[in-house]
Design a protein around this motif. Sequence first.
Motif, PDB file in Angstrom:
ATOM      1  N   THR A 118       0.824  -1.221   0.000  1.00 21.33           N
ATOM      2  CA  THR A 118       0.000   0.000   0.000  1.00 21.33           C
ATOM      3  C   THR A 118       0.858   1.271   0.000  1.00 21.33           C
ATOM      4  O   THR A 118       0.478   2.276  -0.614  1.00 21.33           O
ATOM      5  CB  THR A 118      -0.948   0.007   1.213  1.00 21.33           C
ATOM      6  N   VAL A 119       2.003   1.238   0.687  1.00 17.48           N
ATOM      7  CA  VAL A 119       2.890   2.399   0.653  1.00 17.48           C
ATOM      8  C   VAL A 119       3.411   2.620  -0.766  1.00 17.48           C
ATOM      9  O   VAL A 119       3.522   3.753  -1.245  1.00 17.48           O
ATOM     10  CB  VAL A 119       4.056   2.225   1.647  1.00 17.48           C
ATOM     11  N   LEU A 120       3.722   1.524  -1.445  1.00 17.48           N
ATOM     12  CA  LEU A 120       4.168   1.643  -2.837  1.00 17.48           C
ATOM     13  C   LEU A 120       3.048   2.182  -3.714  1.00 17.48           C
ATOM     14  O   LEU A 120       3.270   3.039  -4.585  1.00 17.48           O
ATOM     15  CB  LEU A 120       4.647   0.282  -3.337  1.00 17.48           C
ATOM     16  N   LEU A 121       1.822   1.714  -3.478  1.00 16.98           N
ATOM     17  CA  LEU A 121       0.679   2.216  -4.250  1.00 16.98           C
ATOM     18  C   LEU A 121       0.450   3.703  -4.008  1.00 16.98           C
ATOM     19  O   LEU A 121      -0.027   4.421  -4.898  1.00 16.98           O
ATOM     20  CB  LEU A 121      -0.586   1.437  -3.879  1.00 16.98           C
ATOM     21  N   SER A 122       0.770   4.166  -2.807  1.00 18.33           N
ATOM     22  CA  SER A 122       0.539   5.581  -2.486  1.00 18.33           C
ATOM     23  C   SER A 122       1.382   6.511  -3.340  1.00 18.33           C
ATOM     24  O   SER A 122       1.075   7.707  -3.441  1.00 18.33           O
ATOM     25  CB  SER A 122       0.824   5.838  -1.006  1.00 18.33           C
ATOM     26  N   THR A 123       2.444   5.991  -3.954  1.00 14.16           N
ATOM     27  CA  THR A 123       3.293   6.819  -4.810  1.00 14.16           C
ATOM     28  C   THR A 123       2.817   6.830  -6.260  1.00 14.16           C
ATOM     29  O   THR A 123       3.417   7.522  -7.093  1.00 14.16           O
ATOM     30  CB  THR A 123       4.744   6.309  -4.762  1.00 14.16           C
ATOM     31  N   TYR A 124       1.775   6.084  -6.561  1.00 11.67           N
ATOM     32  CA  TYR A 124       1.253   6.032  -7.928  1.00 11.67           C
ATOM     33  C   TYR A 124       0.710   7.403  -8.315  1.00 11.67           C
ATOM     34  O   TYR A 124      -0.138   7.974  -7.631  1.00 11.67           O
ATOM     35  CB  TYR A 124       0.164   4.958  -8.022  1.00 11.67           C
ATOM     36  N   ALA A 125       1.200   7.946  -9.416  1.00 12.22           N
ATOM     37  CA  ALA A 125       0.880   9.325  -9.791  1.00 12.22           C
ATOM     38  C   ALA A 125      -0.615   9.545  -9.992  1.00 12.22           C
ATOM     39  O   ALA A 125      -1.131  10.637  -9.720  1.00 12.22           O
ATOM     40  CB  ALA A 125       1.643   9.712 -11.047  1.00 12.22           C
ATOM     41  N   ARG A 126      -1.335   8.535 -10.465  1.00 16.29           N
ATOM     42  CA  ARG A 126      -2.765   8.687 -10.722  1.00 16.29           C
ATOM     43  C   ARG A 126      -3.562   8.943  -9.448  1.00 16.29           C
ATOM     44  O   ARG A 126      -4.660   9.486  -9.500  1.00 16.29           O
ATOM     45  CB  ARG A 126      -3.313   7.439 -11.409  1.00 16.29           C
ATOM     46  N   PHE A 127      -3.020   8.521  -8.307  1.00 13.97           N
ATOM     47  CA  PHE A 127      -3.711   8.743  -7.040  1.00 13.97           C
ATOM     48  C   PHE A 127      -3.442  10.136  -6.470  1.00 13.97           C
ATOM     49  O   PHE A 127      -4.137  10.572  -5.559  1.00 13.97           O
ATOM     50  CB  PHE A 127      -3.295   7.687  -6.014  1.00 13.97           C
ATOM     51  N   GLY A 128      -2.438  10.815  -6.982  1.00 12.28           N
ATOM     52  CA  GLY A 128      -2.117  12.150  -6.507  1.00 12.28           C
ATOM     53  C   GLY A 128      -1.818  12.181  -5.019  1.00 12.28           C
ATOM     54  O   GLY A 128      -1.253  11.239  -4.450  1.00 12.28           O
TER      55      GLY A 128
END
Length: 397
Positions: A118-128
């Motif tokens: 989830t921490v890695l997903l938090s860096t996904y640009a689409r999530f801002g």
Amino acid sequence: MAGIRWNALRWEVSALWQSARRAVTTSGPERDTTVQSLKAAGAAVLAWAVAGWWWSAPMALLAPWTALFLVQSTVYRSLRSAMQQFAVVMVGTLLAAGAAVLTGNNTLAAMALVLPVTVLLSTYARFGTQGMYAPTAALFVLAYGTYSSFDILHRLFETLVGAVIGIAVNALILPPVHERDVLHLRSRLPQESGDLLHTVADGIQEKPFDPKKAQGWYDRAQRLTDLVTDLRTARRWSDESYRFNPGRKLRRSVPRAPASDWDFTWDRITEHIKTTVRTLAETGEDRPSLADLPEDAPGILSELLRAAGDVCALDKSDAPGSEESDRPETARDRRSALRTAKEAHQRLTRLLTDSHSRATPALGGLTADTQRLLSDLTALAGDAEGSDTDRADTAGR
């Protein structure tokens, strides 16, 4: 040391008081910030009243928590953030629930399994900026053991309720419109351009010529191009504030700025001013005086730049909402100043072809630079149409 700290504290308290006073007495960024803050607080209270007090939902806290952070600076941003946050919370919740099942409800093992993902997903640009809620949602699920199907549905439902309330409050109660910065920069740019050209016009006739002053002119010219960049940023911010804004016509009236074509024209004008001033600064560095130019050139340049500065400064008068908007005398003054500048440029050009004058690279460069400047200033003054009108008036008299 204690005195310095006390003075710093007094200055901070004074600044806070001035900001609070401006928020109450005048429209501006302080009032905008206050309004948005009160709207966010109101949205959170309303969301709690609906989810916690009226429905007594098991996870009512999620509704005000979501509503609080979705009263964004524009309605479009609220909508986009709501979709991002809902997707992030759903992903974080489902991953946490799956990790809990896989580890046999071992909270520590489930955290070790799900948090890196989830921490890695938090860096996904689409999530801002909403990406940070993925690990947060996972932590809530695992720490409180709320990962049954019923709990997951309630978590998503209360998040959705908070999002709807936050968006509705932002869109329907004084929806934010960011036009003020565009209007401010649109007025400031012509005035500062005119002031710089007037300063240069006075300075090039001083004897001896001061190279340090010329460098200062060039620094100011560079700041003019920075203003154009700021204007583009403000324009994008303004355009965004009108997207998906149902209350824009009900919002207190704000004069609209000119179309973006105006920005493009002034982008070129400021670049031509910077190029002209740079040529003067380089001439001053090579020669302590303007001896590298023909004797008559500084006086002609001074007249040309002063008139060009008048054209620039007068352009602010036709800003939307200005009392001087569309005044015939203002248009005539602009055209008159432009004619003066063009006549001075013609005399400058004749110096290049005059056999009695010494043509130099600096003179050629300044002639070309000012020609490009006047070409774009013509678009501001409406010279072609205005000249015909003035000639007709003169003939009639």
